[in-house]
Write a protein that holds these residues in place. Structure first.
Motif, PDB file in Angstrom:
ATOM      1  N   LYS A   1       0.701  -1.192   0.036  1.00 41.09           N
ATOM      2  CA  LYS A   1      -0.036   0.175  -0.076  1.00 41.09           C
ATOM      3  C   LYS A   1       0.900   1.262  -0.077  1.00 41.09           C
ATOM      4  O   LYS A   1       2.047   1.245   0.576  1.00 41.09           O
ATOM      5  CB  LYS A   1      -0.798  -0.030   1.140  1.00 41.09           C
ATOM      6  CG  LYS A   1      -1.543  -1.087   1.230  1.00 41.09           C
ATOM      7  CD  LYS A   1      -2.319  -1.280   2.706  1.00 41.09           C
ATOM      8  CE  LYS A   1      -3.329  -2.448   2.964  1.00 41.09           C
ATOM      9  NZ  LYS A   1      -3.910  -2.341   4.396  1.00 41.09           N
ATOM     10  N   VAL A   2       0.343   2.292  -0.538  1.00 39.78           N
ATOM     11  CA  VAL A   2       1.047   3.457  -0.254  1.00 39.78           C
ATOM     12  C   VAL A   2       0.883   3.943   1.227  1.00 39.78           C
ATOM     13  O   VAL A   2       0.227   3.705   2.000  1.00 39.78           O
ATOM     14  CB  VAL A   2       0.269   4.726  -1.283  1.00 39.78           C
ATOM     15  CG1 VAL A   2       0.645   4.410  -2.767  1.00 39.78           C
ATOM     16  CG2 VAL A   2      -0.921   5.112  -0.932  1.00 39.78           C
ATOM     17  N   ASP A   3       1.908   4.702   1.500  1.00 37.41           N
ATOM     18  CA  ASP A   3       2.046   5.466   2.571  1.00 37.41           C
ATOM     19  C   ASP A   3       1.555   6.926   2.726  1.00 37.41           C
ATOM     20  O   ASP A   3       2.417   7.703   2.191  1.00 37.41           O
ATOM     21  CB  ASP A   3       3.627   5.261   3.543  1.00 37.41           C
ATOM     22  CG  ASP A   3       3.593   5.696   4.614  1.00 37.41           C
ATOM     23  OD1 ASP A   3       2.854   6.195   5.107  1.00 37.41           O
ATOM     24  OD2 ASP A   3       4.839   5.547   5.459  1.00 37.41           O
ATOM     25  N   LYS A   4       0.338   7.228   3.238  1.00 39.86           N
ATOM     26  CA  LYS A   4      -0.063   8.673   2.892  1.00 39.86           C
ATOM     27  C   LYS A   4       0.943   9.717   3.718  1.00 39.86           C
ATOM     28  O   LYS A   4       0.780  10.533   3.430  1.00 39.86           O
ATOM     29  CB  LYS A   4      -1.479   8.581   3.378  1.00 39.86           C
ATOM     30  CG  LYS A   4      -2.206   9.821   2.716  1.00 39.86           C
ATOM     31  CD  LYS A   4      -3.670   9.522   2.993  1.00 39.86           C
ATOM     32  CE  LYS A   4      -4.366  11.150   2.091  1.00 39.86           C
ATOM     33  NZ  LYS A   4      -5.913  10.780   2.604  1.00 39.86           N
ATOM     34  N   SER A   5       1.494   9.112   4.883  1.00 44.22           N
ATOM     35  CA  SER A   5       2.358  10.081   5.437  1.00 44.22           C
ATOM     36  C   SER A   5       3.336  10.482   4.875  1.00 44.22           C
ATOM     37  O   SER A   5       4.328  11.427   5.149  1.00 44.22           O
ATOM     38  CB  SER A   5       2.952   9.357   6.833  1.00 44.22           C
ATOM     39  OG  SER A   5       3.722   8.249   6.728  1.00 44.22           O
ATOM     40  N   LYS A   6       3.903   9.859   3.675  1.00 44.63           N
ATOM     41  CA  LYS A   6       4.997  10.319   2.726  1.00 44.63           C
ATOM     42  C   LYS A   6       4.557  10.315   1.295  1.00 44.63           C
ATOM     43  O   LYS A   6       4.722  10.070   0.444  1.00 44.63           O
ATOM     44  CB  LYS A   6       5.908   8.958   2.550  1.00 44.63           C
ATOM     45  CG  LYS A   6       6.616   8.646   3.986  1.00 44.63           C
ATOM     46  CD  LYS A   6       7.511   7.347   4.076  1.00 44.63           C
ATOM     47  CE  LYS A   6       7.911   6.761   5.336  1.00 44.63           C
ATOM     48  NZ  LYS A   6       8.679   5.763   5.029  1.00 44.63           N
ATOM     49  N   PHE A   7       3.481  11.223   1.575  1.00 38.98           N
ATOM     50  CA  PHE A   7       2.400  11.656   0.251  1.00 38.98           C
ATOM     51  C   PHE A   7       3.249  11.936  -0.861  1.00 38.98           C
ATOM     52  O   PHE A   7       3.360  11.555  -2.048  1.00 38.98           O
ATOM     53  CB  PHE A   7       1.360  12.567   0.792  1.00 38.98           C
ATOM     54  CG  PHE A   7       0.398  12.861  -0.554  1.00 38.98           C
ATOM     55  CD1 PHE A   7      -0.362  11.983  -0.560  1.00 38.98           C
ATOM     56  CD2 PHE A   7       0.506  13.884  -1.452  1.00 38.98           C
ATOM     57  CE1 PHE A   7      -1.667  12.189  -1.660  1.00 38.98           C
ATOM     58  CE2 PHE A   7      -0.335  13.972  -2.357  1.00 38.98           C
ATOM     59  CZ  PHE A   7      -1.525  13.029  -2.614  1.00 38.98           C
ATOM     60  N   ASP A   8       4.185  13.076  -0.914  1.00 36.39           N
ATOM     61  CA  ASP A   8       4.983  13.524  -1.746  1.00 36.39           C
ATOM     62  C   ASP A   8       6.042  12.591  -2.557  1.00 36.39           C
ATOM     63  O   ASP A   8       6.107  12.533  -3.576  1.00 36.39           O
ATOM     64  CB  ASP A   8       5.642  14.753  -1.261  1.00 36.39           C
ATOM     65  CG  ASP A   8       4.970  15.831  -0.954  1.00 36.39           C
ATOM     66  OD1 ASP A   8       3.604  16.059  -1.514  1.00 36.39           O
ATOM     67  OD2 ASP A   8       5.423  16.822  -0.313  1.00 36.39           O
ATOM     68  N   ALA A   9       6.425  11.808  -1.471  1.00 37.06           N
ATOM     69  CA  ALA A   9       7.595  10.835  -1.775  1.00 37.06           C
ATOM     70  C   ALA A   9       6.779   9.715  -2.854  1.00 37.06           C
ATOM     71  O   ALA A   9       7.217   9.456  -3.777  1.00 37.06           O
ATOM     72  CB  ALA A   9       8.272  10.254  -0.775  1.00 37.06           C
ATOM     73  N   GLU A  10       5.718   9.232  -2.126  1.00 32.02           N
ATOM     74  CA  GLU A  10       4.871   8.265  -2.895  1.00 32.02           C
ATOM     75  C   GLU A  10       4.244   8.756  -4.249  1.00 32.02           C
ATOM     76  O   GLU A  10       4.428   8.280  -5.202  1.00 32.02           O
ATOM     77  CB  GLU A  10       3.689   7.634  -2.115  1.00 32.02           C
ATOM     78  CG  GLU A  10       4.274   7.070  -0.733  1.00 32.02           C
ATOM     79  CD  GLU A  10       4.521   5.803  -0.943  1.00 32.02           C
ATOM     80  OE1 GLU A  10       5.894   5.588  -1.717  1.00 32.02           O
ATOM     81  OE2 GLU A  10       4.074   4.922  -0.260  1.00 32.02           O
ATOM     82  N   ALA A  11       3.988  10.173  -4.362  1.00 34.81           N
ATOM     83  CA  ALA A  11       3.358  10.530  -5.631  1.00 34.81           C
ATOM     84  C   ALA A  11       4.728  10.654  -6.501  1.00 34.81           C
ATOM     85  O   ALA A  11       4.268  10.652  -7.797  1.00 34.81           O
ATOM     86  CB  ALA A  11       2.982  12.133  -5.259  1.00 34.81           C
ATOM     87  N   ALA A  12       5.804  11.101  -6.049  1.00 33.97           N
ATOM     88  CA  ALA A  12       6.993  10.931  -7.004  1.00 33.97           C
ATOM     89  C   ALA A  12       7.177   9.591  -7.715  1.00 33.97           C
ATOM     90  O   ALA A  12       7.798   9.402  -8.818  1.00 33.97           O
ATOM     91  CB  ALA A  12       8.083  11.564  -6.373  1.00 33.97           C
ATOM     92  N   ILE A  13       7.084   8.619  -7.039  1.00 35.43           N
ATOM     93  CA  ILE A  13       7.250   7.361  -7.078  1.00 35.43           C
ATOM     94  C   ILE A  13       6.380   6.874  -8.489  1.00 35.43           C
ATOM     95  O   ILE A  13       6.664   6.348  -9.618  1.00 35.43           O
ATOM     96  CB  ILE A  13       7.280   6.392  -6.194  1.00 35.43           C
ATOM     97  CG1 ILE A  13       8.470   6.473  -5.223  1.00 35.43           C
ATOM     98  CG2 ILE A  13       7.074   4.777  -6.836  1.00 35.43           C
ATOM     99  CD1 ILE A  13       8.371   5.563  -3.871  1.00 35.43           C
ATOM    100  N   ILE A  14       4.948   7.204  -8.031  1.00 34.32           N
ATOM    101  CA  ILE A  14       3.894   7.107  -9.057  1.00 34.32           C
ATOM    102  C   ILE A  14       4.152   7.653 -10.434  1.00 34.32           C
ATOM    103  O   ILE A  14       4.121   7.440 -11.388  1.00 34.32           O
ATOM    104  CB  ILE A  14       2.604   7.151  -8.462  1.00 34.32           C
ATOM    105  CG1 ILE A  14       2.429   6.182  -7.467  1.00 34.32           C
ATOM    106  CG2 ILE A  14       1.388   7.285  -9.393  1.00 34.32           C
ATOM    107  CD1 ILE A  14       1.015   6.520  -6.584  1.00 34.32           C
TER     108      ILE A  14
END
Length: 404
Positions: free
Chosen positions: A228-241
């Motif tokens: 699952k994505v980690d919403k507490s690391k929203f910016d980093a996860e968005a960059a991966i996607i």
């Protein structure tokens, strides 16, 4: 009088009568707050008797259409037009072009000289034809030599004209229009250039045995991790996607790169309906190589609001967002890195993410139905995946082109 002269006179009278019939139709550029309000408000009269139209939130429409609020305008230019008859607003259209789309290879659908029209609404064919003609004239003045549309406003928002599936409401971030518009657009000389399909499926049913075996095999593979994505690391996860998305979709028809500003803007807008268990990232040997984004169908919550957040709409929406219970989940985006796309692993990762999200959607949101789309008609991999899990096409959107 000769028969030829009589015929000529009759034709002249018919043309003159037609000109008189439409002489009260006036098309003007949108200018000022009053015009912009009229532009946004028009669909409420067009679709007053259509039970499948979902009124958009007017605040979001203002944001979409306003330079400075929508980062699309950092690389694009648009002009909106209103049609009035006897002072009453009876139609609207946007004409626009995207500098990033102009820089793309022509074989990918856009390219140099390609402008767009969108946000078309008209009470009849004559109004629609006049509006399309006005949009084309503006695009010619901007140096465009070809039109692809309708696109409202970016290819990443609501592309295509709905030509099949008018009998049920659209899901979140999908368009809806009158069935009459197909003849209207084609009557203006436009030819189909690309078809976008949406698929629906009953997610309460297990997938076919073959797909279950593929998923089970992947779950035993220590090289693969579906998380699952980690919403507490929203910016980093968005960059991966974003990195996966730009690579995975980079050669697709109509692809236009997403800017950092657009990612930040979209992330802020979608964050309230982003739930960790509905977005999966697939890792291979620890490297993110695929993702799948699923959104609860916000349209189910906003339809009763009739476009207004005030005075009570915002409270209802916030209450719904605390723990949404929805019938439908929509998959707007899925991607696998290009280097894996021709391998069996690509479909295995896709099936594993779909199955993981399917189970979460049923258990935690009460969902019973899934929708995948839009999918390009020539995206063989994605179409094959949709068919393998017993999904069926439920909506078809058509993009058209015309030389100027």
């Amino acid at each position: 009088m000769t028969i030829r002269k009589q015929a000529a006179n009759c034709c002249h009278l018919l043309v003159k009568a037609a000109a008189v019939a439409h002489s009260d139709l006036v098309i003007t550029p949108v200018s000022g707050k009053g015009d912009l309000k009229a532009f946004i408000d028009l669909p409420w009269s067009i679709y007053a008797t259509d039970p499948n139209w979902v009124p958009p939130l007017k605040a979001e429409m203002y944001e979409l259409l306003t330079p400075g609020k929508n980062p699309f305008f950092e690389h694009a230019k648009a002009q909106y037009f209103l049609a009035r008859r006897n002072g009453r607003v009876v139609g609207r259209i946007s004409a626009h072009y995207d500098e990033l789309a102009l820089s793309m290879p022509p074989e990918q659908g856009m390219g140099s000289g390609t402008g767009n029209f969108g946000l078309l609404e008209a009470e009849d064919d004559a109004i629609g034809a006049a509006l399309i003609g006005q949009a084309e004239q503006w695009l010619r003045q901007q140096g465009m030599t070809r039109v692809v549309g309708p696109i409202s406003l970016s290819i990443w928002e609501e592309p295509g004209l709905l030509i099949a599936g008018h009998d049920h409401p659209p899901t979140v971030m999908m368009g809806h229009n009158s069935p009459a518009y197909q003849a209207m657009v084609e009557g203006a000389g436009y030819q189909p250039v690309k078809t976008l399909n949406c698929f629906e499926l009953d997610i309460t049913q297990n997938f076919p045995p073959l797909i279950q075996r593929i998923v089970a095999s992947g779950q035993k593979n220590e090289r693969i991790r579906i998380r699952k994505v980690d919403k507490s690391k929203f910016d980093a996860e968005a960059a991966i996607i974003l990195n996966i998305l730009n690579d995975a979709w980079g050669r697709n028809w109509g692809f236009v790169p997403i800017t950092d500003a657009e990612i930040a803007h979209t992330g802020k807008k979608l964050k309230p309906i982003v739930f960790e268990d509905l977005i999966m990232i697939a890792e291979l040997d620890g490297e993110p190589v695929a993702f799948m984004m699923t959104l609860p169908d916000l349209n189910e919550a906003i339809k009763p609001l009739n476009g207004a957040l005030f005075p009570f709409g915002w409270a209802k929406l916030l209450w719904w967002l605390r723990k949404p219970e929805v019938r439908t989940m929509r998959v707007p985006l899925m991607g696998v890195l290009q280097r894996l796309q021709s391998s069996r692993l690509a479909s295995q990762l896709a099936f594993m993410m779909i199955e993981a999200i399917r189970l979460e959607a049923i258990a935690h949101y009460g969902a019973t139905r899934g929708e995948i789309g839009w999918v390009l008609d020539d995206n063989q991999g994605m179409n094959a995946i949709a068919q393998a899990i017993n999904s069926k096409v439920n909506k078809v959107y058509q993009l058209y082109e015309k030389p100027l």
